[in-house]
Design a protein around this motif. Structure first.
Motif, short mmCIF file in Angstrom:
data_model
loop_
_atom_site.label_atom_id
_atom_site.label_comp_id
_atom_site.label_asym_id
_atom_site.label_seq_id
_atom_site.Cartn_x
_atom_site.Cartn_y
_atom_site.Cartn_z
N ALA A 51 14.04 -3.35 5.06
CA ALA A 51 12.40 -3.12 4.95
C ALA A 51 12.67 -1.46 4.92
N LEU A 52 13.29 -0.92 5.49
CA LEU A 52 13.36 0.83 5.58
C LEU A 52 13.46 1.20 4.04
N VAL A 53 14.24 0.48 3.39
CA VAL A 53 14.66 0.95 2.12
C VAL A 53 13.54 0.58 1.21
N HIS A 54 12.94 -0.55 1.46
CA HIS A 54 11.76 -0.88 0.55
C HIS A 54 10.67 0.24 0.88
N VAL A 55 10.44 0.44 1.87
CA VAL A 55 9.30 1.43 2.59
C VAL A 55 9.72 2.75 1.69
N ALA A 56 11.08 3.37 1.81
CA ALA A 56 11.37 4.56 1.07
C ALA A 56 11.09 4.50 -0.43
N LEU A 57 11.29 3.39 -0.80
CA LEU A 57 11.29 3.44 -2.50
C LEU A 57 9.47 3.40 -2.83
N LEU A 58 8.88 2.74 -1.85
CA LEU A 58 7.50 2.68 -2.14
C LEU A 58 6.54 4.03 -1.95
N VAL A 59 7.18 4.78 -0.87
CA VAL A 59 6.67 6.15 -0.80
C VAL A 59 7.30 7.00 -2.08
N ALA A 60 8.60 6.99 -2.53
CA ALA A 60 9.13 7.69 -3.50
C ALA A 60 8.12 7.34 -4.87
N MET A 61 7.78 6.38 -4.98
CA MET A 61 6.81 5.89 -6.30
C MET A 61 5.34 6.14 -5.90
N GLN A 62 5.17 6.67 -4.86
CA GLN A 62 3.47 7.03 -4.27
C GLN A 62 2.73 5.85 -4.77
N ALA A 63 3.31 4.55 -4.25
CA ALA A 63 2.58 3.36 -4.27
C ALA A 63 1.36 3.37 -3.32
N PRO A 64 0.17 2.69 -3.77
CA PRO A 64 -1.06 2.71 -2.73
C PRO A 64 -0.73 1.68 -1.78
N PHE A 65 -1.30 1.61 -0.44
CA PHE A 65 -1.09 0.91 0.43
C PHE A 65 -1.49 -0.57 -0.07
#
Length: 99
Positions: A51-65
């Motif tokens: 889950a943390l890897v997924h969150v890190a990828l989302l943050v790196a891609m600047q994906a909206p919540f």
């Protein structure tokens, strides 16, 4: 946007979370069967790591919540717990713990 792309985006909302949960379960089960003890804890940690890897990828891609991401990551953690639990109940894993 053509119909195929719209269908792919709609399907991706299901494939990603389900695939992540399946990966988390299989990984936690595999790791749980290879350790001597603490299989449930190892499965839980694996699910949290996925889950943390997924969150890190989302943050790196600047994906909206999106709440879909929260549910997806909760599913990964739950699948990791389930994988660790199944590993603790498996016959092969139990035999390794007694050696």
């Amino acid at each position: 946007m053509n119909e195929a792309q719209a269908y792919a985006e709609k399907l991706g909302r299901w494939v990603g979370p389900i695939g992540g949960a399946v990966f988390s379960f299989i990984g936690a089960f595999w790791i749980g069967r290879s350790v001597a003890g603490g299989r449930l804890a190892q499965g839980t940690l694996f699910g949290i790591l996925v889950a943390l890897v997924h969150v890190a990828l989302l943050v790196a891609m600047q994906a909206p919540f999106q709440w879909l991401f929260v549910r997806s990551d909760a599913g990964k953690v739950a699948a990791g717990i389930a994988g660790g639990w199944c590993a603790s109940r498996s016959r092969r894993g139990a035999g390794r713990a007694q050696r």
